[in-house]
Scaffold this motif. Structure first.
Motif, PDB file in Angstrom:
ATOM      1  N   UNK A 189       7.946   0.663  -9.492  1.00 39.52           N
ATOM      2  CA  UNK A 189       6.789  -0.137  -9.072  1.00 39.52           C
ATOM      3  C   UNK A 189       6.615  -0.344  -7.494  1.00 39.52           C
ATOM      4  N   UNK A 190       7.628  -0.551  -7.119  1.00 41.40           N
ATOM      5  CA  UNK A 190       7.916  -0.876  -5.522  1.00 41.40           C
ATOM      6  C   UNK A 190       7.446   0.445  -4.858  1.00 41.40           C
TER       7      UNK A 190
ATOM      8  N   UNK B 283       4.389   0.840  -2.102  1.00 42.51           N
ATOM      9  CA  UNK B 283       4.561   1.324  -0.769  1.00 42.51           C
ATOM     10  C   UNK B 283       3.926   2.477  -0.423  1.00 42.51           C
ATOM     11  N   UNK B 284       3.974   3.545  -1.237  1.00 40.94           N
ATOM     12  CA  UNK B 284       3.079   4.710  -1.062  1.00 40.94           C
ATOM     13  C   UNK B 284       1.575   4.314  -0.942  1.00 40.94           C
TER      14      UNK B 284
ATOM     15  N   UNK C 292       0.208   1.295   0.063  1.00 44.12           N
ATOM     16  CA  UNK C 292      -0.337   0.453   1.056  1.00 44.12           C
ATOM     17  C   UNK C 292       0.400   1.113   2.404  1.00 44.12           C
ATOM     18  N   UNK C 293       1.325   1.642   2.534  1.00 44.71           N
ATOM     19  CA  UNK C 293       1.888   2.079   3.890  1.00 44.71           C
ATOM     20  C   UNK C 293       2.377   3.710   3.704  1.00 44.71           C
ATOM     21  N   UNK C 294       1.491   4.655   3.318  1.00 43.84           N
ATOM     22  CA  UNK C 294       1.856   5.974   3.012  1.00 43.84           C
ATOM     23  C   UNK C 294       2.715   6.656   4.273  1.00 43.84           C
ATOM     24  N   UNK C 295       2.451   6.287   5.389  1.00 52.16           N
ATOM     25  CA  UNK C 295       3.123   6.811   6.489  1.00 52.16           C
ATOM     26  C   UNK C 295       4.419   6.294   6.877  1.00 52.16           C
ATOM     27  N   UNK C 296       4.842   5.115   6.022  1.00 50.60           N
ATOM     28  CA  UNK C 296       6.161   4.494   6.450  1.00 50.60           C
ATOM     29  C   UNK C 296       7.221   5.279   5.508  1.00 50.60           C
ATOM     30  N   UNK C 297       8.266   5.519   6.037  1.00 55.15           N
ATOM     31  CA  UNK C 297       9.432   6.099   5.442  1.00 55.15           C
ATOM     32  C   UNK C 297      10.154   5.116   4.543  1.00 55.15           C
TER      33      UNK C 297
END
Length: 130
Positions: free
Chosen positions: A31-32, A36-37, A39-44
């Protein structure tokens, strides 16, 4: 965070004035990872190595018994390689040594290797966090 929902990540992003981190570490929670993917797809987003080892213990506890080198062999795969080819060879040896060819958790963990193996983590700014 209250929970691992998209809404919670949006709220935390709002609290940070929209500034996104460069990296984020999770505990293999689906779920997390999904939130993240979205809301923040460019964040590793990497896998926290503490939780990775805890999950290994949960799924493969019998291999952590006294006298077994599984824990140190797995940590070698996580931390010790700067060359992808060497990591692949060592991982395959680990799988063979402990007869884990059919273990679903190990298969799934391997597919996420770019989120935990040092050879890939070197490419991402994490301030040394794992």
């Amino acid at each position: 965070m209250y929970d691992e929902t998209v809404q919670s990540f949006e709220t935390s992003l709002d609290a940070m004035s929209g500034k996104k981190p460069t990296s984020f570490f999770i505990n293999q929670d689906q779920a997390m990872a999904k939130a993240i993917s979205q809301i923040m797809p460019e964040v590793f987003h990497g896998l926290c190595t503490f939780h990775l080892m805890q999950n290994a213990l949960k799924h493969l506890g019998y291999l952590f018994k006294s006298g077994s080198k599984f824990s140190s062999d797995l940590k070698t795969c996580i931390y010790d390689y700067k060359n992808e080819h060497e990591l692949i060879e060592t991982w395959n040896s680990l799988i063979d040594k402990y007869s884990l060819q059919e273990n679903e958790w190990m298969k799934k963990t391997w597919t996420k290797r770019e989120q935990w193996a040092h050879v890939y983590m070197m490419r991402v700014f994490t301030r040394g966090m794992r």
